[in-house]
Design a protein around this motif. Structure first.
Motif, PDB file in Angstrom:
ATOM      1  N   LEU A  76       0.718  -1.178  -0.007  1.00 40.02           N
ATOM      2  CA  LEU A  76      -0.013  -0.151   0.066  1.00 40.02           C
ATOM      3  C   LEU A  76       0.857   1.248   0.032  1.00 40.02           C
ATOM      4  O   LEU A  76       0.452   2.445  -0.487  1.00 40.02           O
ATOM      5  CB  LEU A  76      -0.812  -0.047   1.227  1.00 40.02           C
ATOM      6  CG  LEU A  76      -1.950  -1.191   1.328  1.00 40.02           C
ATOM      7  CD1 LEU A  76      -2.709  -1.045   2.818  1.00 40.02           C
ATOM      8  CD2 LEU A  76      -3.183  -0.888   0.072  1.00 40.02           C
ATOM      9  N   LEU A  77       2.202   1.122   0.522  1.00 38.49           N
ATOM     10  CA  LEU A  77       3.011   2.345   0.703  1.00 38.49           C
ATOM     11  C   LEU A  77       3.630   2.596  -0.852  1.00 38.49           C
ATOM     12  O   LEU A  77       3.794   3.889  -1.012  1.00 38.49           O
ATOM     13  CB  LEU A  77       4.114   2.112   1.498  1.00 38.49           C
ATOM     14  CG  LEU A  77       3.827   2.259   3.063  1.00 38.49           C
ATOM     15  CD1 LEU A  77       4.890   1.556   4.064  1.00 38.49           C
ATOM     16  CD2 LEU A  77       3.281   3.285   3.667  1.00 38.49           C
ATOM     17  N   ASN A  78       3.643   1.855  -1.514  1.00 40.35           N
ATOM     18  CA  ASN A  78       4.245   1.887  -2.976  1.00 40.35           C
ATOM     19  C   ASN A  78       3.418   3.031  -3.716  1.00 40.35           C
ATOM     20  O   ASN A  78       4.353   3.980  -4.403  1.00 40.35           O
ATOM     21  CB  ASN A  78       4.041   0.627  -3.633  1.00 40.35           C
ATOM     22  CG  ASN A  78       5.179  -0.183  -3.125  1.00 40.35           C
ATOM     23  OD1 ASN A  78       6.046   0.214  -2.427  1.00 40.35           O
ATOM     24  ND2 ASN A  78       5.105  -1.454  -3.660  1.00 40.35           N
ATOM     25  N   SER A  79       2.057   3.243  -3.725  1.00 37.70           N
ATOM     26  CA  SER A  79       1.509   4.302  -4.332  1.00 37.70           C
ATOM     27  C   SER A  79       1.843   5.678  -3.841  1.00 37.70           C
ATOM     28  O   SER A  79       2.167   6.613  -4.613  1.00 37.70           O
ATOM     29  CB  SER A  79       0.004   4.088  -4.170  1.00 37.70           C
ATOM     30  OG  SER A  79      -0.860   5.176  -4.834  1.00 37.70           O
ATOM     31  N   TYR A  80       1.988   5.825  -2.519  1.00 39.11           N
ATOM     32  CA  TYR A  80       2.413   7.251  -2.056  1.00 39.11           C
ATOM     33  C   TYR A  80       3.843   7.447  -2.443  1.00 39.11           C
ATOM     34  O   TYR A  80       4.080   8.665  -2.783  1.00 39.11           O
ATOM     35  CB  TYR A  80       2.176   6.980  -0.602  1.00 39.11           C
ATOM     36  CG  TYR A  80       2.577   8.365   0.396  1.00 39.11           C
ATOM     37  CD1 TYR A  80       1.710   9.333   0.517  1.00 39.11           C
ATOM     38  CD2 TYR A  80       3.772   8.582   0.784  1.00 39.11           C
ATOM     39  CE1 TYR A  80       2.062  10.535   1.258  1.00 39.11           C
ATOM     40  CE2 TYR A  80       4.280   9.760   1.360  1.00 39.11           C
ATOM     41  CZ  TYR A  80       3.202  10.901   1.556  1.00 39.11           C
ATOM     42  OH  TYR A  80       3.609  11.875   2.293  1.00 39.11           O
ATOM     43  N   ILE A  81       4.711   6.465  -2.222  1.00 38.27           N
ATOM     44  CA  ILE A  81       5.990   6.761  -2.682  1.00 38.27           C
ATOM     45  C   ILE A  81       6.077   7.154  -4.117  1.00 38.27           C
ATOM     46  O   ILE A  81       6.890   8.030  -4.404  1.00 38.27           O
ATOM     47  CB  ILE A  81       6.873   5.473  -2.402  1.00 38.27           C
ATOM     48  CG1 ILE A  81       6.857   5.109  -0.882  1.00 38.27           C
ATOM     49  CG2 ILE A  81       8.272   5.748  -2.928  1.00 38.27           C
ATOM     50  CD1 ILE A  81       7.562   3.948  -0.443  1.00 38.27           C
ATOM     51  N   SER A  82       5.395   6.429  -4.893  1.00 38.30           N
ATOM     52  CA  SER A  82       5.397   6.927  -6.379  1.00 38.30           C
ATOM     53  C   SER A  82       5.037   8.347  -6.863  1.00 38.30           C
ATOM     54  O   SER A  82       5.625   8.884  -7.547  1.00 38.30           O
ATOM     55  CB  SER A  82       4.610   5.815  -7.243  1.00 38.30           C
ATOM     56  OG  SER A  82       5.112   4.595  -7.099  1.00 38.30           O
ATOM     57  N   HIS A  83       4.011   8.624  -6.130  1.00 45.48           N
ATOM     58  CA  HIS A  83       3.452  10.332  -6.174  1.00 45.48           C
ATOM     59  C   HIS A  83       4.750  11.134  -5.663  1.00 45.48           C
ATOM     60  O   HIS A  83       4.821  12.120  -6.507  1.00 45.48           O
ATOM     61  CB  HIS A  83       2.477  10.193  -5.294  1.00 45.48           C
ATOM     62  CG  HIS A  83       1.878  11.715  -5.330  1.00 45.48           C
ATOM     63  ND1 HIS A  83       1.119  12.057  -6.328  1.00 45.48           N
ATOM     64  CD2 HIS A  83       1.869  12.493  -4.371  1.00 45.48           C
ATOM     65  CE1 HIS A  83       0.781  13.616  -5.688  1.00 45.48           C
ATOM     66  NE2 HIS A  83       1.179  13.930  -4.609  1.00 45.48           N
ATOM     67  N   LYS A  84       5.314  10.829  -4.542  1.00 44.58           N
ATOM     68  CA  LYS A  84       6.204  11.703  -4.328  1.00 44.58           C
ATOM     69  C   LYS A  84       7.407  12.008  -4.985  1.00 44.58           C
ATOM     70  O   LYS A  84       7.940  12.997  -5.533  1.00 44.58           O
ATOM     71  CB  LYS A  84       6.863  11.296  -2.613  1.00 44.58           C
ATOM     72  CG  LYS A  84       5.808  11.364  -1.642  1.00 44.58           C
ATOM     73  CD  LYS A  84       5.592  12.899  -1.420  1.00 44.58           C
ATOM     74  CE  LYS A  84       4.697  13.171  -0.200  1.00 44.58           C
ATOM     75  NZ  LYS A  84       4.274  14.523  -0.040  1.00 44.58           N
ATOM     76  N   CYS A 260      12.693   5.369 -10.377  1.00 40.11           N
ATOM     77  CA  CYS A 260      13.786   4.775  -9.843  1.00 40.11           C
ATOM     78  C   CYS A 260      13.750   4.501  -8.327  1.00 40.11           C
ATOM     79  O   CYS A 260      12.731   5.021  -7.683  1.00 40.11           O
ATOM     80  CB  CYS A 260      15.079   5.520 -10.059  1.00 40.11           C
ATOM     81  SG  CYS A 260      15.262   7.045  -9.076  1.00 40.11           S
ATOM     82  N   PHE A 261      14.205   3.536  -7.922  1.00 39.39           N
ATOM     83  CA  PHE A 261      14.177   2.936  -6.400  1.00 39.39           C
ATOM     84  C   PHE A 261      14.859   3.919  -5.470  1.00 39.39           C
ATOM     85  O   PHE A 261      16.146   4.441  -6.022  1.00 39.39           O
ATOM     86  CB  PHE A 261      14.790   1.473  -6.159  1.00 39.39           C
ATOM     87  CG  PHE A 261      14.677   1.237  -4.808  1.00 39.39           C
ATOM     88  CD1 PHE A 261      13.649   0.480  -4.388  1.00 39.39           C
ATOM     89  CD2 PHE A 261      15.770   1.223  -3.907  1.00 39.39           C
ATOM     90  CE1 PHE A 261      13.545   0.006  -3.043  1.00 39.39           C
ATOM     91  CE2 PHE A 261      15.655   0.882  -2.751  1.00 39.39           C
ATOM     92  CZ  PHE A 261      14.468   0.215  -2.304  1.00 39.39           C
ATOM     93  N   PRO A 262      14.084   4.543  -4.259  1.00 40.25           N
ATOM     94  CA  PRO A 262      14.776   5.482  -3.509  1.00 40.25           C
ATOM     95  C   PRO A 262      15.654   4.954  -2.758  1.00 40.25           C
ATOM     96  O   PRO A 262      15.410   4.235  -1.838  1.00 40.25           O
ATOM     97  CB  PRO A 262      13.662   6.207  -2.803  1.00 40.25           C
ATOM     98  CG  PRO A 262      12.652   4.961  -2.913  1.00 40.25           C
ATOM     99  CD  PRO A 262      12.899   4.352  -4.298  1.00 40.25           C
ATOM    100  N   ILE A 263      16.948   5.114  -3.036  1.00 36.50           N
ATOM    101  CA  ILE A 263      18.139   4.786  -2.236  1.00 36.50           C
ATOM    102  C   ILE A 263      17.931   5.483  -0.681  1.00 36.50           C
ATOM    103  O   ILE A 263      17.894   6.591  -0.654  1.00 36.50           O
ATOM    104  CB  ILE A 263      19.508   5.070  -2.618  1.00 36.50           C
ATOM    105  CG1 ILE A 263      19.715   4.299  -4.147  1.00 36.50           C
ATOM    106  CG2 ILE A 263      20.652   4.389  -1.758  1.00 36.50           C
ATOM    107  CD1 ILE A 263      19.582   2.814  -4.076  1.00 36.50           C
ATOM    108  N   PRO A 264      18.061   4.617   0.365  1.00 38.94           N
ATOM    109  CA  PRO A 264      17.849   5.059   1.816  1.00 38.94           C
ATOM    110  C   PRO A 264      19.037   6.236   1.829  1.00 38.94           C
ATOM    111  O   PRO A 264      20.353   6.086   1.345  1.00 38.94           O
ATOM    112  CB  PRO A 264      18.269   4.070   2.601  1.00 38.94           C
ATOM    113  CG  PRO A 264      17.788   2.874   1.869  1.00 38.94           C
ATOM    114  CD  PRO A 264      18.171   3.268   0.401  1.00 38.94           C
ATOM    115  N   ASN A 265      18.789   7.449   2.676  1.00 42.21           N
ATOM    116  CA  ASN A 265      19.841   8.392   2.832  1.00 42.21           C
ATOM    117  C   ASN A 265      21.049   8.101   3.573  1.00 42.21           C
ATOM    118  O   ASN A 265      22.011   8.583   3.139  1.00 42.21           O
ATOM    119  CB  ASN A 265      19.226   9.538   3.541  1.00 42.21           C
ATOM    120  CG  ASN A 265      18.119  10.418   2.651  1.00 42.21           C
ATOM    121  OD1 ASN A 265      18.469  10.619   1.623  1.00 42.21           O
ATOM    122  ND2 ASN A 265      17.249  11.177   3.352  1.00 42.21           N
TER     123      ASN A 265
END
Length: 287
Positions: A76-84, A260-265
């Motif tokens: 479910l979190l994937n949709s929010y992440i994609s929007h950001k 792209c996949f968001p690499i952790p800070n």
């Protein structure tokens, strides 16, 4: 020779663009970290609790249920992440096209959206933190301002993807090692508890969220790396002085940023200085 890239990238408007996109990516990464928590660490904790509170029927049942819930929450979190990510990429595209003085091509970049409100809101949130503005000054290495504009654009674009390939390969390898180690721990816990073979196999419920996260992450990273390598192939010396080709490259960079996949800070900061130094040296060599 001064093509104006250095002065334009340090204007207040440009800094606000960079601050806004960084804030949006940070927000995406926070939720991605939450997905990692649910997909990896929650199932691991459930397995450990079983070891600490042996033969507790209610805890055992709850542990398996939580592992399944963690997998659903992660999806479910994937949709929010994609929007950001999409919003951040759009803003960074505004920054690049302004700094490069590159015409906005609707066919390549999509319709140019008004991001004024979002930039104002997100940049304010980031820039109020001490030291954040200084990190955004001289986004591109100063040498890009000492050549013809088209050459400077090509150097900036190379900076955008050269360091990214290495970082993604590192993170992919690290993820394989960590998931392999945690998977082993979960089965070792079952062996320590002297579980029967059927019960031991039930531990797949703990491992499934981890493997799902690993599969999706590796699939995306492989796609990211493939796209970045293709970008390198596209940027042949014969094409770099042609604005149409530079716009095509910019379009692919934009698509990469959105997907792209968001690499952790934490991983990014660990290798940042070395990777950026290599990217800058590469830009110098491409003059």
């Amino acid at each position: 020779m001064n093509n104006g890239i250095i002065s334009r990238q340090n204007e207040d408007t440009s800094i606000n663009y960079l601050a806004a996109q960084r804030q949006l990516y940070n927000e995406a990464k926070k939720f991605d970290n939450l997905g990692i928590l649910f997909s990896i660490f929650l199932p691991l904790c459930c397995a450990v609790l079983q070891l600490l509170f042996d033969n507790n029927v209610y805890l055992n049942s709850a542990s398996y249920i939580l592992s399944i819930v963690s997998m659903v929450v992660s999806l479910l979190l994937n949709s929010y992440i994609s929007h950001k990510k999409e919003s951040a990429a759009q803003i960074q595209q505004h920054f690049d096209t302004y700094v490069y003085q590159m015409p906005w091509d609707d066919k390549l970049f999509g319709r140019k959206k008004d991001v004024t409100h979002e930039v104002a809101e997100k940049s304010k949130k980031l820039l109020k933190k001490s030291g954040e503005r200084e990190k955004l000054v001289n986004w591109y290495t100063p040498v890009v301002g000492t050549v013809e504009l088209e050459s400077g654009i090509a150097m900036c674009q190379k900076e955008n993807w050269n360091w990214d390939v290495t970082l993604r390969k590192r993170f992919r390898l690290l993820s394989f090692i960590i998931i392999g180690f945690l998977t082993s721990i979960i089965f070792v816990i079952g062996i320590i508890r002297n579980e029967s073979v059927p019960t031991l196999l039930c531990r797949i419920a703990f491992i499934t969220p981890m493997l799902q996260w690993l599969f999706e992450m590796v699939k995306q990273l492989n796609s990211d790396i493939k796209n970045l390598v293709e970008l390198d192939d596209l940027s042949s010396p014969d094409n770099l002085l042609d604005m149409d080709c530079l716009q095509e490259i910019q379009s692919k960079i934009y698509i990469h940023r959105k997907s792209c996949f968001p690499i952790p800070n934490m991983i990014y900061e660990m290798f940042k200085n070395n990777d950026e130094d290599v990217a800058h040296r590469t830009a110098l060599m491409s003059r």
